[in-house]
Structures are given as C-alpha cells and as structure tokens.
Enzyme design. Sequence first.
Site, PDB file in Angstrom:
ATOM      1  N   ASP A  13       0.887  -1.264  -0.034  1.00 13.31           N
ATOM      2  CA  ASP A  13       0.125  -0.050  -0.143  1.00 13.31           C
ATOM      3  C   ASP A  13       0.739   1.349   0.003  1.00 13.31           C
ATOM      4  OD1 ASP A  13      -2.314  -1.766   0.278  1.00 13.31           O
ATOM      5  OD2 ASP A  13      -1.988  -1.669   2.329  1.00 13.31           O
ATOM      6  N   LYS A  16       1.822   1.859  -5.260  1.00 18.28           N
ATOM      7  CA  LYS A  16       2.306   1.822  -6.395  1.00 18.28           C
ATOM      8  C   LYS A  16       1.503   1.944  -7.553  1.00 18.28           C
ATOM      9  CE  LYS A  16       2.276  -2.433  -4.348  1.00 18.28           C
ATOM     10  NZ  LYS A  16       2.126  -2.120  -3.055  1.00 18.28           N
ATOM     11  N   GLY A  40      -4.647  -3.916  -3.629  1.00 14.86           N
ATOM     12  CA  GLY A  40      -5.568  -3.058  -3.927  1.00 14.86           C
ATOM     13  C   GLY A  40      -4.779  -1.973  -4.239  1.00 14.86           C
ATOM     14  N   HIS A  41      -4.864  -1.483  -5.658  1.00 14.66           N
ATOM     15  CA  HIS A  41      -4.154  -0.276  -6.039  1.00 14.66           C
ATOM     16  C   HIS A  41      -5.094   0.798  -6.323  1.00 14.66           C
ATOM     17  CE1 HIS A  41      -0.797  -3.392  -7.272  1.00 14.66           C
ATOM     18  NE2 HIS A  41      -0.897  -3.388  -6.009  1.00 14.66           N
ATOM     19  N   GLN A 227       1.612  -6.372  -3.241  1.00 12.82           N
ATOM     20  CA  GLN A 227       2.236  -6.647  -2.053  1.00 12.82           C
ATOM     21  C   GLN A 227       3.715  -5.773  -1.965  1.00 12.82           C
ATOM     22  OE1 GLN A 227       0.549  -9.601  -3.838  1.00 12.82           O
ATOM     23  NE2 GLN A 227      -0.963  -8.467  -3.105  1.00 12.82           N
TER      24      GLN A 227
HETATM   25  P1  GDP Z   1      -0.664   0.321  -3.485  1.00  8.93           P
HETATM   26  O1  GDP Z   1      -1.427  -0.844  -3.006  1.00  8.93           O
HETATM   27  O2  GDP Z   1       0.682   0.399  -3.416  1.00  8.93           O
HETATM   28  O3  GDP Z   1      -1.161   0.548  -5.037  1.00  8.93           O
HETATM   29  O4  GDP Z   1      -1.408   1.400  -2.644  1.00  8.93           O
HETATM   30  P2  GDP Z   1      -2.947   1.649  -2.178  1.00  8.93           P
HETATM   31  O5  GDP Z   1      -3.564   2.187  -3.121  1.00  8.93           O
HETATM   32  O6  GDP Z   1      -3.382   0.456  -1.492  1.00  8.93           O
HETATM   33  O7  GDP Z   1      -2.695   2.635  -1.027  1.00  8.93           O
HETATM   34  C1  GDP Z   1      -2.026   3.854  -1.196  1.00  8.93           C
HETATM   35  C2  GDP Z   1      -3.084   4.965  -0.821  1.00  8.93           C
HETATM   36  O8  GDP Z   1      -2.550   6.293  -0.481  1.00  8.93           O
HETATM   37  C3  GDP Z   1      -4.394   5.335  -1.909  1.00  8.93           C
HETATM   38  O9  GDP Z   1      -5.377   5.608  -1.249  1.00  8.93           O
HETATM   39  C4  GDP Z   1      -3.723   6.466  -2.830  1.00  8.93           C
HETATM   40  O10 GDP Z   1      -4.814   7.328  -3.415  1.00  8.93           O
HETATM   41  C5  GDP Z   1      -3.087   7.343  -1.559  1.00  8.93           C
HETATM   42  N1  GDP Z   1      -1.785   8.071  -2.296  1.00  8.93           N
HETATM   43  C6  GDP Z   1      -0.984   7.674  -3.031  1.00  8.93           C
HETATM   44  N2  GDP Z   1       0.080   8.522  -3.050  1.00  8.93           N
HETATM   45  C7  GDP Z   1      -0.247   9.577  -2.121  1.00  8.93           C
HETATM   46  C8  GDP Z   1       0.449  10.820  -1.827  1.00  8.93           C
HETATM   47  O11 GDP Z   1       1.327  11.141  -2.198  1.00  8.93           O
HETATM   48  N3  GDP Z   1      -0.207  11.351  -0.615  1.00  8.93           N
HETATM   49  C9  GDP Z   1      -1.446  10.957  -0.192  1.00  8.93           C
HETATM   50  N4  GDP Z   1      -1.939  11.679   0.959  1.00  8.93           N
HETATM   51  N5  GDP Z   1      -2.152   9.833  -0.500  1.00  8.93           N
HETATM   52  C10 GDP Z   1      -1.427   9.211  -1.612  1.00  8.93           C
HETATM   53  P1  IMO Z   2      -0.941  -4.105  -2.210  1.00  8.25           P
HETATM   54  O1  IMO Z   2      -0.683  -4.676  -3.591  1.00  8.25           O
HETATM   55  C1  IMO Z   2      -0.864  -4.881   2.005  1.00  8.25           C
HETATM   56  C2  IMO Z   2      -1.037  -8.934   3.371  1.00  8.25           C
HETATM   57  C3  IMO Z   2      -2.136  -9.269   4.162  1.00  8.25           C
HETATM   58  C4  IMO Z   2      -1.541 -10.301   5.105  1.00  8.25           C
HETATM   59  C5  IMO Z   2      -0.527 -10.982   4.398  1.00  8.25           C
HETATM   60  C6  IMO Z   2      -1.005 -12.529   3.777  1.00  8.25           C
HETATM   61  O2  IMO Z   2      -2.219  -3.433  -2.305  1.00  8.25           O
HETATM   62  O3  IMO Z   2       0.250  -3.366  -1.616  1.00  8.25           O
HETATM   63  P2  IMO Z   2      -2.713 -12.792   1.462  1.00  8.25           P
HETATM   64  O4  IMO Z   2      -4.056 -12.666   1.385  1.00  8.25           O
HETATM   65  O5  IMO Z   2      -1.947 -12.302   0.303  1.00  8.25           O
HETATM   66  O6  IMO Z   2      -2.643 -14.300   2.009  1.00  8.25           O
HETATM   67  O7  IMO Z   2      -2.265 -11.962   3.041  1.00  8.25           O
HETATM   68  O8  IMO Z   2      -0.260 -10.128   3.405  1.00  8.25           O
HETATM   69  N1  IMO Z   2      -1.355  -8.378   2.301  1.00  8.25           N
HETATM   70  C7  IMO Z   2      -1.121  -6.948   1.782  1.00  8.25           C
HETATM   71  N2  IMO Z   2      -0.960  -6.032   2.568  1.00  8.25           N
HETATM   72  N3  IMO Z   2      -0.905  -4.743   0.559  1.00  8.25           N
HETATM   73  C8  IMO Z   2      -1.245  -5.740  -0.145  1.00  8.25           C
HETATM   74  O9  IMO Z   2      -1.352  -5.494  -1.543  1.00  8.25           O
HETATM   75  C9  IMO Z   2      -1.298  -6.840   0.473  1.00  8.25           C
HETATM   76  N4  IMO Z   2      -1.732  -8.273  -0.060  1.00  8.25           N
HETATM   77  C10 IMO Z   2      -1.620  -9.014   1.021  1.00  8.25           C
HETATM   78  O10 IMO Z   2      -2.950  -8.242   4.874  1.00  8.25           O
HETATM   79  O11 IMO Z   2      -1.027  -9.562   6.237  1.00  8.25           O
HETATM   80 MG    MG Z   3      -2.896  -1.566  -1.760  1.00  5.70          MG
END
Ligand code: GDP
Ligand code: IMO
Ligand code: MG
Length: 443
Positions: A13, A16, A40-41, A227
Amino acid sequence: MPGLVIVGAQWGDEGKGKVVDLLAERADAVVRFQGGNNAGHTIVRDGEEFKFHLVPSGILYPGKTCVIGNGVVVDPAVLLSELEGLRGAGIDVSGLKVSANAHLIMPYHIILDHSGEARLGKQEIGTTKRGIGPCYADKAARLGIRVQDMLDEKILKKKIMAALEPKKLMLRPYEKDRRFAEMLDLQKMTEDLLTFGHRLEKHIADTSTLVWRTLDEGKLALFEGAQATMLDIDHGTYPFVTSSNPVAGAVTTGAGVGIHDIDEIWGVAKAYATRVGAGPFPTELFDETGDRLRANGREFGTTTGRPRRCGWIDLVALRYAVRLNTLDALVVTKLDVLTGLDRIKVCTKYRGADDATFDTFPYHQSVLHRACGEYEELPGWTEDLTECRTESDLPAAARDYLAFLEEQAGIPIVQIGVGPGREQQIWTESGRAVSAIQEHASA
Ligand code: GDP
Ligand code: IMO
Ligand code: MG
C-alpha cells in the site's frame, strides 16, 4: 530502456498503483507478474477514485496493453466484475490480456483460506481471505487449475476432481452448510468456469510473447508489483507474508522474461510505514501519533477496509529492500501526511532483546520479533504540501527529511508524492538525471 519494474519497498500500500498509472502513459505494456486480488491499487484521476485488484494500473489509458502475467493468481469472477465496472465507467478494456498459464483461484481456495485462518485463531496471519495462499499451494503441488483449462470442459472437470481429492477431509465440515456446499459442487463449479472462460476468451493470450515483442521493439514495458518486499514469501517476515514473491526478481518467472530484460527498478515507500495484517513491525506506533498518521493518511485497507497499523519509517527494512531488489531509485509517497508533526522520527537501527543495536535486517525470526526501532529525530514542518509541484516548493525541513532518507537508503529519490492525485507527484532533479524513463517521455 525497455523494462522498468515498480515494487513495494515496505509492507504494501505504498502507492504503487498511483506511480504505475503515471508512468503508464509512456509505456507500451503494463504487466502484473505476481499476487492476485489481495492487491488493492488506488488511482485518482481528475478527482475520481479507481481501485484495482487484478487489472493492471495502466488500464485508464484507452486500449493500453495491460497484461496479467502467468505468475498472477486469477479469481475469474473478480476479474470479470472488475472489467464490468470499468466498462460501466466508460473505460476501454480491450487491451487487457490474461496469461493462459496463470492459475485460477477456485471457490475451495477461498474456503480453505478462511478455515486456515480460523484454525490459527489468535496466531492468524490476517490474510485478505481471497484464497491466495491455497491457490499458490495447489500450483506448487501441481494441482492447480489454469486459465486455459476454462476453455476445455473435459480437462477442466478432470483437474477439479484431482484437486478436490486430497482436500476432501478438510472441506468436509463445509459440505453441511448449504452456501459452501453450493460453492463446492463439482458440476456448478465446472459450469461457472466454462462461462467465465467463454466471457474472458478474447482476453486470454500467450502473454510472454506479447511482452517480448514490446521489449524487442525497444518500447517500454512497465512491470507492476503487488504486495511488497517485506511480505515476500522467501525474504519477508515469514510466516506473516503473502504466498508469492513480490520482489523484483519475480518479474522473470511471473512474466516470462529474462533477467537482462530488466533495465531499471524503482521501489515505492511511504514517508512513514504501515502494515495491514499480523506480524513484526518494529516501528509501530500505538499512540496518538499513530492514530494521526492513520487518519491523515486515510490508512484503511483498499481490499479489506481494515485499519492499517502505522509507524515511523524503517530504514533498516528499507535498506534491506534496496539490496534485495537492487533498487535504482526510490519513490517516496505521502510526504504530505507528515505535515504538522513537530518532530519526525526515523528508525536507523534496531535494538534487540539483549540491548545490542544492529543496522541490518535480522534473518532470525526470534531476533526480529523482539527488535524495536532506534531513532534519529528530524524537525517537522507545518506547511501544507499538497499544492507543491516542484522540489523547491517544499519547505526546507521536508527537503532535509528527504535528503536524510536518500543518504540512508543510498539511492536517489526519483519522485515525491504530496497527495493522491496524478498532479500531486513531483519529479526530482536527481530523479530526472538517473532515470532513463525520461527518454520515453520525449520519444
Ligand atoms: P498500492 O497498493 O501500493 O497501490 O497503494 P494503495 O492504493 O493500497 O494505498 C495507497 C493510498 O494512498 C491510496 O489511497 C492512494 O490514493 C493514496 N496516495 C498515494 N500517494 C499519495 C500521496 O503522495 N499522498 C497522499 N496523501 N495519498 C497518496
Ligand atoms: P498491495 O498490492 C498490504 C497482506 C495481508 C496479510 C498477508 C497475507 O495493495 O500493496 P494474503 O491474502 O496475501 O495471503 O495475506 O499479506 N497483504 C497486503 N498488505 N497490501 C497488499 O497488497 C497486500 N496483499 C496482501 O494483509 O498480512
Ligand atoms: Mg494496496
């Protein structure tokens, strides 16, 4: 510079999706190579939020080739509903290609993920319960059902029967529950998959060949990690990890390309740290600063909605990620979230149970589980960063903070995030100098 890899340098998270979305404009193909809908991106385009679990984060560019590689585990129902949602929003998804060799998450994998966690009780991993672990387990046991199997009824039925056989005992308790019994019904499972296969057929392809073409033509292929390094099944905080290899090296096996096809590797890290799910997290904050990071950073899981655990940035883990992935550059996201903190702590070492300090990531679980962060303190800033568009717009304290991270990580910061929007990502001067992706901007 045809092959650029984007990986998570922390516990997931990191943002990416946002980074990939931004770079995808310059890419010929965007390729997922591991993980599944545990990811979850999030992408924010003109104020509209999109959340992707399986579809690569390049899909918002009309007709862009977006590849779900062989190393991804695919829940076909989730993929179809994601595609439907995108089509409903007027997005052209014709460029989506799914590897015929990718493995399918089956209904019994989801049940087994739930039951495995229930069995662990308080020691649970905190998985996303999407069936990821059991699906990869079947792949390794050579009992997996692949995307191409959806296109052949006879093979499909035979393979499902073979996969169910060794699971009978584990699944027996669920057969008594009508809902689960229906999920486990061989005939229904087969029929559902044949329907899914029919609906996905035009997207199913030999994706390695497709990516080779992009690379051989000297065009940019963007490999989108899911991840993150610290969740890697081999190198992360096992067993509190996911069941794939999110490190950059997995691009080769998960997309079917060679090591020499990779030219540049970027790691994405937040300006602080978060983790969702159980497992060691040496810099975790249990106080109001942690709550503040969670609230200001909107740190709630994109996939499960769970509150993310929050803490200070961990440079021991980050240096480990730099080395493991051979990162060329770092993207630091969410710098804006740190605004208003008087002092910002940065973990540069760990202190072990014996009171000794060390600055490299420990291989032994007992050492890691007892380690806590040793910090240096840097001054904070009060200015809102969300309108900053160049490095020079940032307050001096924020620039100093980034310079400290850069020095400690030993690699340049290429981009800085100051908000979730596309426009809220700053290219740094040093980033422009080190990254060959700039050439693709003008090409
Ligand atoms: P990913 O799984 O690595 O793609 O990241 P996620 O989407 O799960 O979580 C990142 C969260 O941070 C999302 O809600 C993005 O919209 C938000 N985000 C990304 N870059 C920034 C930033 O520079 N500042 C803030 N405040 N939010 C950001
Ligand atoms: P993105 O791509 C954050 C974590 C789960 C758990 C462990 C194993 O959005 O960064 P799983 O369902 O993969 O067997 O769970 O990995 N986990 C993540 N944590 N971001 C993710 O994906 C994750 N995908 C799995 O919370 O601790
Ligand atoms: Mg994510």
